[in-house]
Write an enzyme that holds these catalytic residues in place. Structure first.
Site, PDB file in Angstrom:
ATOM      1  N   TYR A  71       0.833  -1.201   0.000  1.00  0.00           N
ATOM      2  CA  TYR A  71       0.000   0.000   0.000  1.00  0.00           C
ATOM      3  C   TYR A  71       0.871   1.257   0.000  1.00  0.00           C
ATOM      4  O   TYR A  71       0.644   2.190  -0.786  1.00  0.00           O
ATOM      5  CB  TYR A  71      -0.920   0.000   1.221  1.00  0.00           C
ATOM      6  CG  TYR A  71      -1.868   1.175   1.270  1.00  0.00           C
ATOM      7  CD1 TYR A  71      -2.940   1.258   0.388  1.00  0.00           C
ATOM      8  CD2 TYR A  71      -1.691   2.206   2.190  1.00  0.00           C
ATOM      9  CE1 TYR A  71      -3.822   2.335   0.432  1.00  0.00           C
ATOM     10  CE2 TYR A  71      -2.562   3.277   2.233  1.00  0.00           C
ATOM     11  CZ  TYR A  71      -3.624   3.337   1.358  1.00  0.00           C
ATOM     12  OH  TYR A  71      -4.488   4.411   1.397  1.00  0.00           O
TER      13      TYR A  71
ATOM     14  N   LYS B 236       0.955   4.076  -3.058  1.00  0.00           N
ATOM     15  CA  LYS B 236       0.625   5.495  -2.857  1.00  0.00           C
ATOM     16  C   LYS B 236       1.855   6.377  -3.082  1.00  0.00           C
ATOM     17  O   LYS B 236       1.731   7.539  -3.482  1.00  0.00           O
ATOM     18  CB  LYS B 236       0.046   5.706  -1.464  1.00  0.00           C
ATOM     19  CG  LYS B 236      -1.341   5.104  -1.288  1.00  0.00           C
ATOM     20  CD  LYS B 236      -2.350   5.682  -2.265  1.00  0.00           C
ATOM     21  CE  LYS B 236      -3.757   5.177  -2.004  1.00  0.00           C
ATOM     22  NZ  LYS B 236      -4.758   5.787  -2.912  1.00  0.00           N
TER      23      LYS B 236
END
Length: 257
Positions: free
Chosen positions: A162, A166
């Protein structure tokens, strides 16, 4: 009073696309953007969800249309923007909100975990921005606001994929800002901390988990959808005309530490 020196946060007359609009932050952004005057072209993977949400906005006095889009499918992205451009004639703002979140220890991450996250958060963001950018470039103006995360700015255990996805969002924002800024299109990102939504309620309603989160936030609480919406509306508005290539944390000071 000289009105040309006063910033405008109104989105009256703007066609604003919101991806991932069926729940959580995306659903809240639809209402906030409509309240700011935008005509919201909202997208969801389900036609029924998209049309239902659009009808709810219209019933509340706003302007909206629903469109089907799966950001993990480039063909679906392009078809949705063709539909939006045909219906509305242009795209003034893209709020690229669609995203996937998951946590697992790095040693447990599978190739499928990696591919699923990157397909939505990185590849999906890029091709959504590309499709919107092509329409905006025809008109010589536009705003793109990507949904990043504080996890793009600091490391968070058990979120290796994650955080990486991002981080990719932030770099894409910077490069697109450099390429498209001279052509009238600003590209920025909003990076929220933990935001209380129906989807995060189960974890954030756990006192131990919430305490562990809040202890990291100098403001002493998690964020709300309204906190995120304020940043998105600012970056989408004429008030942010000279803001380009930034990642704006909405994190209560987490990343200031």
């Amino acid at each position: 009073m000289n009105s040309q020196h006063l910033p405008s946060f109104s989105l009256d007359g703007k066609i604003v696309v919101v991806t991932g609009a069926s729940r959580g932050i995306g659903r809240g952004l639809v209402d906030a953007l409509a309240a700011a005057g935008a005509t919201v072209a909202l997208t969801a993977r389900s036609s029924d969800e998209a049309s239902t949400i659009a009808a709810q906005v219209v019933a509340a006095g706003g302007r909206a249309s629903g469109h089907v889009m799966d950001v993990a499918d480039v063909g679906s992205i392009n078809a949705a923007f063709d539909d939006i451009a045909q219906q509305h004639g242009r795209v003034d703002v893209l709020v690229a909100n669609a995203g996937l979140g998951a946590n697992h220890p790095a040693v447990d991450v599978t190739e499928a975990d990696w591919d699923d996250m990157m397909d939505v958060n990185a590849k999906g963001l890029f091709f959504t921005a590309q499709a919107a950018g092509k329409i905006m470039l025809e008109h010589g103006s536009g705003r793109i606001v990507a949904m990043s995360s504080q996890a793009s700015l600091v490391g968070i255990p058990d979120h290796a994929v994650y955080c990486a996805s991002k981080g990719a969002v932030n770099q894409l924002v910077r490069v697109l800002a450099l390429e498209w800024g001279p052509l009238g299109i600003t590209v920025n990102a909003v990076a929220p901390t933990f935001i209380y939504t129906p989807g995060t309620a189960e974890r954030l309603d756990d006192p131990e988990f919430r305490r562990g989160v809040v202890d990291r936030i100098p403001m002493g609480d998690v964020g709300t959808i309204a906190d995120v919406a304020g940043a998105v509306i600012y970056l989408a508005s004429d008030a942010a005309a000279m803001v380009n290539g930034i990642v704006l944390p909405v994190d209560g000071g987490w990343t200031a530490q």
